[in-house]
Scaffold this motif. Sequence first.
Motif, PDB file in Angstrom:
ATOM      1  N   UNK A   1       7.546  77.894  57.282  1.00  0.00           N
ATOM      2  CA  UNK A   1       6.347  77.030  56.650  1.00  0.00           C
ATOM      3  C   UNK A   1       6.634  76.384  55.329  1.00  0.00           C
ATOM      4  N   UNK A   2       6.697  77.345  54.333  1.00  0.00           N
ATOM      5  CA  UNK A   2       6.914  76.462  53.004  1.00  0.00           C
ATOM      6  C   UNK A   2       8.019  75.658  52.906  1.00  0.00           C
ATOM      7  N   UNK A   3       9.202  76.416  53.676  1.00  0.00           N
ATOM      8  CA  UNK A   3      10.458  75.775  53.608  1.00  0.00           C
ATOM      9  C   UNK A   3      10.277  74.306  54.305  1.00  0.00           C
ATOM     10  N   UNK A   4       9.707  74.143  55.208  1.00  0.00           N
ATOM     11  CA  UNK A   4       9.354  72.932  55.782  1.00  0.00           C
ATOM     12  C   UNK A   4       8.824  72.201  55.105  1.00  0.00           C
ATOM     13  N   UNK A   5       7.571  72.635  54.096  1.00  0.00           N
ATOM     14  CA  UNK A   5       7.055  71.719  53.503  1.00  0.00           C
ATOM     15  C   UNK A   5       7.888  71.317  52.155  1.00  0.00           C
ATOM     16  N   UNK A   6       8.862  72.079  51.695  1.00  0.00           N
ATOM     17  CA  UNK A   6       9.759  71.868  50.853  1.00  0.00           C
ATOM     18  C   UNK A   6      10.439  70.553  51.355  1.00  0.00           C
ATOM     19  N   UNK A   7      11.029  70.676  52.586  1.00  0.00           N
ATOM     20  CA  UNK A   7      11.660  69.420  53.161  1.00  0.00           C
ATOM     21  C   UNK A   7      10.983  68.348  53.244  1.00  0.00           C
ATOM     22  N   UNK A   8       9.744  68.301  53.653  1.00  0.00           N
ATOM     23  CA  UNK A   8       8.805  67.486  53.642  1.00  0.00           C
ATOM     24  C   UNK A   8       8.845  66.628  52.187  1.00  0.00           C
ATOM     25  N   UNK A   9       8.766  67.564  51.300  1.00  0.00           N
ATOM     26  CA  UNK A   9       8.513  66.832  49.916  1.00  0.00           C
ATOM     27  C   UNK A   9       9.843  65.974  49.727  1.00  0.00           C
ATOM     28  N   UNK A  10      10.903  66.709  49.927  1.00  0.00           N
ATOM     29  CA  UNK A  10      12.004  66.081  49.408  1.00  0.00           C
ATOM     30  C   UNK A  10      12.216  64.673  50.192  1.00  0.00           C
ATOM     31  N   UNK A  11      11.797  64.993  51.581  1.00  0.00           N
ATOM     32  CA  UNK A  11      11.995  63.347  52.500  1.00  0.00           C
ATOM     33  C   UNK A  11      11.297  62.499  51.828  1.00  0.00           C
ATOM     34  N   UNK A  12       9.744  62.770  51.398  1.00  0.00           N
ATOM     35  CA  UNK A  12       9.093  61.918  50.720  1.00  0.00           C
ATOM     36  C   UNK A  12       9.625  61.355  49.606  1.00  0.00           C
ATOM     37  N   UNK A  13      10.404  62.507  48.644  1.00  0.00           N
ATOM     38  CA  UNK A  13      10.902  61.917  47.413  1.00  0.00           C
ATOM     39  C   UNK A  13      12.097  60.947  47.688  1.00  0.00           C
ATOM     40  N   UNK A  14      12.830  61.236  48.769  1.00  0.00           N
ATOM     41  CA  UNK A  14      13.924  60.181  49.056  1.00  0.00           C
ATOM     42  C   UNK A  14      13.270  58.828  49.262  1.00  0.00           C
ATOM     43  N   UNK A  15      12.238  58.974  50.038  1.00  0.00           N
ATOM     44  CA  UNK A  15      11.517  57.478  50.450  1.00  0.00           C
ATOM     45  C   UNK A  15      11.073  56.884  49.178  1.00  0.00           C
ATOM     46  N   UNK A  16      10.668  57.666  48.275  1.00  0.00           N
ATOM     47  CA  UNK A  16      10.202  56.936  46.967  1.00  0.00           C
ATOM     48  C   UNK A  16      11.686  56.319  46.356  1.00  0.00           C
ATOM     49  N   UNK A  17      12.498  57.327  46.323  1.00  0.00           N
ATOM     50  CA  UNK A  17      13.871  56.910  45.558  1.00  0.00           C
ATOM     51  C   UNK A  17      14.324  55.530  46.331  1.00  0.00           C
ATOM     52  N   UNK A  18      14.183  55.455  47.502  1.00  0.00           N
ATOM     53  CA  UNK A  18      14.682  54.242  48.235  1.00  0.00           C
ATOM     54  C   UNK A  18      13.870  53.088  47.939  1.00  0.00           C
ATOM     55  N   UNK A  19      12.498  53.146  47.593  1.00  0.00           N
ATOM     56  CA  UNK A  19      11.719  52.115  47.454  1.00  0.00           C
ATOM     57  C   UNK A  19      12.015  51.767  46.012  1.00  0.00           C
ATOM     58  N   UNK A  20      12.265  52.668  45.078  1.00  0.00           N
ATOM     59  CA  UNK A  20      12.654  52.423  43.839  1.00  0.00           C
ATOM     60  C   UNK A  20      13.654  51.670  43.655  1.00  0.00           C
TER      61      UNK A  20
END
Length: 306
Positions: A1-20
């Motif tokens: 569960x928390x691992x999945x949350x971590x992954x979601x965080x990373x995916x989100x971070x990556x999206x932000x990085x792409x936007x940047x």
Amino acid sequence: MDRQKAMEELVQGREFATQLQNLLHNPLGGDGLVSAKDLVLKIMRSFTDTISLLNFIESGEVSHNLAGTHLSSPCCHDRIYEDSGESRKIPPFKDRRGGFKRRKTSVTWTKVSPTPIDDGHAWRKYGQKEILNAKYPRNYYRCTHRDEQDCQATKQVQKTDEDPPVYRTTYMGHHTCKDPLIRAHHELIVDSNLLSFESNMAPSKQDHPFFSSFSSSIKQEHREEIVMSDDLTHYLSLDYLLSPPPPDLATLESSGPTTMLSSTPAGSDHGDVISGVYSCTTSSDSLDLGGFMVGSVDFGDVLHFD
DNA sequence: TCTATTTGACCGAC
DNA sequence: GTCGGTCAAATAGA
């Protein structure tokens, strides 16, 4: 569960990085620096939260508070009222004091300096306590903006018995407040980080722009001892990264299972932070950002950068 | 009058 | 039972 949350965080971070990245390639497309700054903040927060999560998972201390509170609020898991999701009880009568639980795990870090540290934040003293076997009392401070902005940052300052006595300042939690005085300083730093990002747009595992942007400006003038308590979170946390440095040469050390980071520049504007991150890359012990291992968490298992 | 500090009480953790 | 972290009334200062 928390691992999945971590992954979601990373995916989100990556999206932000792409936007940047898009923004940097086409700076005139959006509203310029403001959006870029926003994205940087989000990316950094994403890293911070992920590291936090993974460290909790790894240490077997999966925090429901952490999972429950949103990750965008890094200091929330520092909250003292930690009992199994139960919120703080309403006092049965008005003058019921001390309704809290002592923290077991929290993000803390300690600075030692010959003079009291002025970290630029507005603090309000809320207590003083005589400590057993200590010559001097311990002073308790919380963020001045706690009430209006729900900022949960606190610190404890104690003069040590050593000769000569030094001031040991233990910080707990991160500032989520927007102190106008601090804000100007933060924006300056974010700006400089943006420049670093731009000049490192060809990422590699060994030299990731996220971290190289910090290490690039290191000046080796002084040496500090840096240790942290639970994890690396505060080094990578937005607040810590953006906090103004103390005016004096200070020593950072930890109170928990230690990971010592060494070498630091006081000449740099944000030397403490930089040195911490920079040292990570050279420490084979438990911090290896090149291989992306932080503390006991090996990011190589869960992170893949293109 | 408002804001910050002082200080004894309260109470959870150990 | 002791210790330490926090609360909040009382007090001080601007």
